[in-house]
Design a protein around this motif. Sequence first.
Motif, mmCIF file in Angstrom:
data_model
loop_
_atom_site.group_PDB
_atom_site.id
_atom_site.type_symbol
_atom_site.label_atom_id
_atom_site.label_comp_id
_atom_site.label_asym_id
_atom_site.label_seq_id
_atom_site.Cartn_x
_atom_site.Cartn_y
_atom_site.Cartn_z
ATOM 1 N N ILE A 253 0.846 -1.200 0.000
ATOM 2 C CA ILE A 253 0.000 0.000 0.000
ATOM 3 C C ILE A 253 0.887 1.257 0.000
ATOM 4 O O ILE A 253 0.677 2.190 -0.766
ATOM 5 C CB ILE A 253 -0.930 0.033 1.242
ATOM 6 N N HIS A 254 1.912 1.255 0.879
ATOM 7 C CA HIS A 254 2.806 2.425 0.960
ATOM 8 C C HIS A 254 3.551 2.637 -0.364
ATOM 9 O O HIS A 254 3.876 3.763 -0.720
ATOM 10 C CB HIS A 254 3.800 2.247 2.107
ATOM 11 N N HIS A 255 3.801 1.532 -1.068
ATOM 12 C CA HIS A 255 4.550 1.630 -2.324
ATOM 13 C C HIS A 255 3.655 1.869 -3.532
ATOM 14 O O HIS A 255 4.141 1.892 -4.660
ATOM 15 C CB HIS A 255 5.385 0.366 -2.538
ATOM 16 N N THR A 307 11.425 13.170 3.728
ATOM 17 C CA THR A 307 12.055 12.318 2.720
ATOM 18 C C THR A 307 11.079 11.918 1.603
ATOM 19 O O THR A 307 11.511 11.481 0.556
ATOM 20 C CB THR A 307 12.647 11.032 3.326
ATOM 21 N N HIS A 308 9.781 12.070 1.858
ATOM 22 C CA HIS A 308 8.808 11.778 0.800
ATOM 23 C C HIS A 308 8.519 13.004 -0.058
ATOM 24 O O HIS A 308 7.858 12.907 -1.083
ATOM 25 C CB HIS A 308 7.484 11.279 1.395
ATOM 26 N N SER A 309 8.984 14.179 0.359
ATOM 27 C CA SER A 309 8.520 15.406 -0.295
ATOM 28 C C SER A 309 9.092 15.576 -1.702
ATOM 29 O O SER A 309 10.158 15.062 -2.037
ATOM 30 C CB SER A 309 8.859 16.626 0.565
ATOM 31 N N TYR A 327 17.029 10.191 -1.949
ATOM 32 C CA TYR A 327 17.407 8.836 -1.527
ATOM 33 C C TYR A 327 16.173 7.969 -1.290
ATOM 34 O O TYR A 327 16.086 6.838 -1.772
ATOM 35 C CB TYR A 327 18.248 8.924 -0.248
ATOM 36 N N HIS A 328 15.203 8.500 -0.537
ATOM 37 C CA HIS A 328 14.018 7.687 -0.246
ATOM 38 C C HIS A 328 13.130 7.557 -1.486
ATOM 39 O O HIS A 328 12.422 6.559 -1.645
ATOM 40 C CB HIS A 328 13.221 8.254 0.931
ATOM 41 N N HIS A 329 13.204 8.553 -2.374
ATOM 42 C CA HIS A 329 12.441 8.432 -3.627
ATOM 43 C C HIS A 329 12.903 7.205 -4.421
ATOM 44 O O HIS A 329 12.095 6.536 -5.050
ATOM 45 C CB HIS A 329 12.586 9.708 -4.466
ATOM 46 N N HIS A 331 13.788 4.493 -3.165
ATOM 47 C CA HIS A 331 13.159 3.325 -2.541
ATOM 48 C C HIS A 331 11.760 3.089 -3.123
ATOM 49 O O HIS A 331 11.263 1.972 -3.104
ATOM 50 C CB HIS A 331 13.079 3.509 -1.027
ATOM 51 N N HIS A 332 11.145 4.164 -3.616
ATOM 52 C CA HIS A 332 9.763 4.073 -4.105
ATOM 53 C C HIS A 332 9.668 3.863 -5.616
ATOM 54 O O HIS A 332 8.570 3.824 -6.157
ATOM 55 C CB HIS A 332 8.987 5.348 -3.742
ATOM 56 N N THR A 333 10.786 3.751 -6.299
ATOM 57 C CA THR A 333 10.716 3.623 -7.759
ATOM 58 C C THR A 333 10.229 2.220 -8.155
ATOM 59 O O THR A 333 10.357 1.262 -7.390
ATOM 60 C CB THR A 333 12.087 3.893 -8.410
HETATM 61 ZN ZN LIG Z 1 8.215 5.756 1.878
#
Ligand SMILES: [Zn+2]
Length: 391
Positions: A253-255, A307-309, A327-329, A331-333
């Motif tokens: 869901i988060h991804h 980090t999500h912005s 960096y966290h972006h 993680h979401h790719t």
């Molecule tokens: Zn995240």
Amino acid sequence: MGPDCVFEFSGDVQGANVLEQKVNAVFGDDEPTGFGTGWWSGVLSAFFGVLALGAVVCLHFPQLLTSPELRAYYPMQVMRLLIQALIVAAIVFGLASAILRRKKVLGLTGMLLALAATLWGGASVPINQPLHNGPAIGLDWFLLDMLLMTLIYSPFEVLWPAYPKQGIFRNEWLLDVVYFLSTHLPIQITSFLILLPATQLTTVFGIPAVLRAMAQLPWLVQFLLAILVADLAEYAIHRAFHSVPVLWRFHAIHHSSKALDWLAGSRSHLVDDVVVRAFILIPMMFAFPHDIIVAYLFFVTLHATWTHSNFRPSIRWLEPFLISPRYHHWHHTSQQEAIDKNFAIHFPWIDRIFGTYYFPKDAWPEAYGLADEKIPAGFWGQFFYPFRLAR
Ligand SMILES: [Zn+2]
Ligand SMILES: [Zn+2]
């Protein structure tokens, strides 16, 4: 600011929920959205109008709609001034928008909400009844945190976005507002799950010798150690959420966000949230006094949201030490090269140590979300999705 189409659905219209499409159709138009076009004043007017009316509703039903945990801390004079300021701002921005923009509905809505708030007593609604503890909905917390987070993060996203075409009303923005609501309205439950273990159980589970040794250290050192312990625990549970199929269904869901901004960070399954928090807090309780844990909870909220912005600039020398949005972006790719990378949420070198580090120089991902997994579009569909599959 941004492209010449506002409330733009980028591509996957089916994914957006029906209500969001209706809101977009009623309030959006295809005029330019730069400063001076009446777009931002309209958005601000409607936003402040919603907050003002919501706050007046809270004044009318404080027992039901305000959280006992927060009530005691409100300086009521200041809160009433704030409500008054929101009403005035909604009217002033609404007028500006109505004058500048062809489609008036956004500005008029803001003014109407402000008018409704005023007619219903405005900032001076008295609180006559004595308030007592008991079940309540945290509408006050939702409104206040929404205002705070928007004030902190949105200016950066609007002025220096990583993806200028994205806009703040990107696909599924309303869904993420619902997620934000879902963690704020039941504040009594969430604070019970988070703050109670953090503050009270420390005295039960804390190892006295470790706590005493910890207390000898300077506050800043204790705080940094707390972040380290938390991030190591977070790394382990986050990696498990990616590699254990039953857990992944919750974390998917988060991804599922196809575009990231501060609000997208709130999209998380309740089970994901609770398990991760418990996993982080339990090791912390053995070693850290409760004020350090509370300080960490503030830090993690601010940093994880950051980090999500959708924010491009970065402090280059800090990047190897502290996680930045880029960096966290990654993680979401949904791009193959970065799948199951960057599990840490504070210190990127933890990923280096465990071989899950991916941070190409200067590049941002081109695609986000789930690569080849379809999940339901709405909040409740997503809530039941992991259980449905876990037969
Ligand atoms: Zn995240
Ligand atoms: Zn993840």
